[in-house]
Design an enzyme around this catalytic site. Structure first.
Site, PDB file in Angstrom:
ATOM      1  N   GLU A  10      -1.437  -5.663   8.683  1.00 60.49           N
ATOM      2  CA  GLU A  10      -0.618  -5.038   9.725  1.00 60.49           C
ATOM      3  C   GLU A  10      -1.262  -5.168  11.095  1.00 60.49           C
ATOM      4  O   GLU A  10      -2.373  -4.662  11.298  1.00 60.49           O
ATOM      5  CB  GLU A  10      -0.428  -3.544   9.415  1.00 60.49           C
ATOM      6  CG  GLU A  10       0.293  -3.262   8.114  1.00 60.49           C
ATOM      7  CD  GLU A  10       0.475  -1.769   7.865  1.00 60.49           C
ATOM      8  OE1 GLU A  10       0.072  -0.950   8.721  1.00 60.49           O
ATOM      9  OE2 GLU A  10       1.031  -1.425   6.804  1.00 60.49           O
ATOM     10  N   ASP A  53      -0.931  -6.251  -0.229  1.00 60.71           N
ATOM     11  CA  ASP A  53      -1.357  -5.635   1.024  1.00 60.71           C
ATOM     12  C   ASP A  53      -2.864  -5.470   1.040  1.00 60.71           C
ATOM     13  O   ASP A  53      -3.448  -5.049   0.039  1.00 60.71           O
ATOM     14  CB  ASP A  53      -0.755  -4.221   1.143  1.00 60.71           C
ATOM     15  CG  ASP A  53       0.541  -4.183   1.916  1.00 60.71           C
ATOM     16  OD1 ASP A  53       0.870  -5.172   2.595  1.00 60.71           O
ATOM     17  OD2 ASP A  53       1.226  -3.139   1.842  1.00 60.71           O
ATOM     18  N   ASP A  73       0.839  -1.201   0.000  1.00 62.06           N
ATOM     19  CA  ASP A  73       0.000   0.000   0.000  1.00 62.06           C
ATOM     20  C   ASP A  73       0.877   1.256   0.000  1.00 62.06           C
ATOM     21  O   ASP A  73       0.377   2.378  -0.083  1.00 62.06           O
ATOM     22  CB  ASP A  73      -1.017  -0.013   1.153  1.00 62.06           C
ATOM     23  CG  ASP A  73      -0.365  -0.070   2.516  1.00 62.06           C
ATOM     24  OD1 ASP A  73       0.870  -0.189   2.605  1.00 62.06           O
ATOM     25  OD2 ASP A  73      -1.120  -0.005   3.517  1.00 62.06           O
ATOM     26  N   SER A  74       2.194   1.068   0.037  1.00 61.58           N
ATOM     27  CA  SER A  74       3.137   2.170  -0.215  1.00 61.58           C
ATOM     28  C   SER A  74       2.855   2.798  -1.572  1.00 61.58           C
ATOM     29  O   SER A  74       3.288   3.923  -1.835  1.00 61.58           O
ATOM     30  CB  SER A  74       4.581   1.658  -0.161  1.00 61.58           C
ATOM     31  OG  SER A  74       4.749   0.543  -1.016  1.00 61.58           O
ATOM     32  N   GLU A 121       9.230  -4.434  10.493  1.00 61.34           N
ATOM     33  CA  GLU A 121       9.655  -3.108  10.013  1.00 61.34           C
ATOM     34  C   GLU A 121      10.134  -2.227  11.153  1.00 61.34           C
ATOM     35  O   GLU A 121       9.448  -2.077  12.168  1.00 61.34           O
ATOM     36  CB  GLU A 121       8.482  -2.436   9.276  1.00 61.34           C
ATOM     37  CG  GLU A 121       8.810  -1.027   8.759  1.00 61.34           C
ATOM     38  CD  GLU A 121       7.819  -0.485   7.733  1.00 61.34           C
ATOM     39  OE1 GLU A 121       6.977  -1.260   7.235  1.00 61.34           O
ATOM     40  OE2 GLU A 121       7.925   0.716   7.424  1.00 61.34           O
ATOM     41  N   LYS A 173      -1.169  -9.502   2.882  1.00 66.65           N
ATOM     42  CA  LYS A 173      -0.441  -9.009   4.056  1.00 66.65           C
ATOM     43  C   LYS A 173      -1.321  -8.033   4.832  1.00 66.65           C
ATOM     44  O   LYS A 173      -1.979  -7.191   4.242  1.00 66.65           O
ATOM     45  CB  LYS A 173       0.861  -8.326   3.636  1.00 66.65           C
ATOM     46  CG  LYS A 173       1.667  -7.780   4.833  1.00 66.65           C
ATOM     47  CD  LYS A 173       3.114  -7.495   4.488  1.00 66.65           C
ATOM     48  CE  LYS A 173       3.354  -6.217   3.721  1.00 66.65           C
ATOM     49  NZ  LYS A 173       2.900  -4.991   4.423  1.00 66.65           N
TER      50      LYS A 173
HETATM   51  O1  KIV Z   1       3.614  -1.136   1.530  1.00 68.94           O
HETATM   52  C1  KIV Z   1       4.800  -1.539   1.539  1.00 68.94           C
HETATM   53  O2  KIV Z   1       5.617  -1.201   0.672  1.00 68.94           O
HETATM   54  C2  KIV Z   1       5.205  -2.437   2.615  1.00 68.94           C
HETATM   55  C3  KIV Z   1       6.657  -2.817   2.726  1.00 68.94           C
HETATM   56  C4  KIV Z   1       7.461  -1.650   3.130  1.00 68.94           C
HETATM   57  C5  KIV Z   1       6.869  -3.973   3.625  1.00 68.94           C
HETATM   58  O3  KIV Z   1       4.372  -2.850   3.379  1.00 68.94           O
HETATM   59 NA    NA Z   2       2.384  -1.850   3.256  1.00 60.06          NA
END
Ligand code: KIV
Ligand code: NA
Length: 263
Positions: free
Chosen positions: A114, A84, A45-46, A181, A112
């Protein structure tokens, strides 16, 4: 080359070979990363920050993740694809499952999420229904407003003990991978030694089972503040392909992360 599966990751960990992961958001970069030997592609989600220009990952929607996951899946032939679930997409086990199904149908092999103990029921709910899960502990960017900024986590004995307990709960609930992280290197090693599933670090020291970076950070094109754990692998290289290959080589030979990238 052969498809990367959860068994591949377990075998790499058992053999002491570091696992390489990068974020990917489109077909062309996904294809190139895979050819450079990257085992796991993460639709992080970056993307809300590096692609869309938002100040945090919070505005990212499930539709955004589905679009980019489908793009990556069309470009990748053998890499494992992890997507994510964004902020607000897994508040209940049922909503997590509904959104995970959308990501899986777009081409993800794993999702993924969090968080720690509060997600144990969700991880079990998903894995009982054939959705493999990567957990994410330490600095969890979707919680930035609760954490009061992008800060290193697990520095006190209490918070380190809590993180270790959370990691065990995620594994017991069925998670097959764990991203760590921005935590002290010693804690990254402790968690990795404690678990049987592989750990993937980003600012979690050299002793995790593997490493991940955001593609735009690796290429030095993200205009925002550069985190300590970031390394620009374009330095000394003359192509993006060479930079991806240098990243893979540095993770595999243990030269990345170096002390200067660690907490
Ligand atoms: O969203 C992302 O890029 C991430 C990584 C930094 C692990 O969750
Ligand atoms: Na992320």
């Amino acid at each position: 080359s052969k498809a990367v599966t959860v068994h591949t990751l377990g075998a790499l960990r058992a053999a002491g070979e570091k696992i390489t992961m990068l974020t990917a958001y489109d077909a062309s970069f996904a294809s190139l990363m895979e050819r450079c030997g990257v085992e796991i592609l993460l639709i992080g989600d970056s993307l809300g920050m590096v692609c869309a220009g938002h100040q945090s990952t919070l505005p990212v929607t499930v539709d955004d993740i589905v679009y980019h996951t489908a793009s990556v899946a069309r470009g990748a032939k053998s890499a494992m694809i992890v997507a994510d679930l964004p902020f607000g997409a897994y508040g209940t086990p049922e909503s997590a499952y509904a959104n995970a199904v959308r990501a899986m149908q777009a081409g993800a092999h794993m999702i993924k999420i969090e968080g720690g103990a509060w997600l144990a029921d969700t991880v079990k709910f998903l894995t009982d229904r054939a959705v493999p899960v990567c957990a994410h502990l330490g600095l969890t960017p979707q919680s930035v407003h609760q954490l009061g900024g992008y800060k290193v986590q697990g520095k006190t004995t209490e918070s380190a003990d809590l993180l270790k307990a959370d990691a065990l709960k995620m594994q017991a609930a069925g998670a097959s991978l764990l991203v760590l992280e921005a935590i002290p290197s010693g804690l990254g090693k402790e968690v990795t030694d404690l678990l049987s599933i592989p750990t993937i670090g980003i600012g979690a020291g050299p002793d995790c089972s593997g490493q991940v970076l955001v593609m735009h950070d690796l290429l030095g094109v993200f205009p925002g503040r550069k985190a300590r754990f970031v390394k620009n692998f374009m330095e000394g290289q003359t192509s993006i392909e060479a930079a991806f290959s240098a990243y893979v080589a540095a993770v595999k030979d243990g030269s990345f992360p170096a002390l200067e990238h660690c907490f």
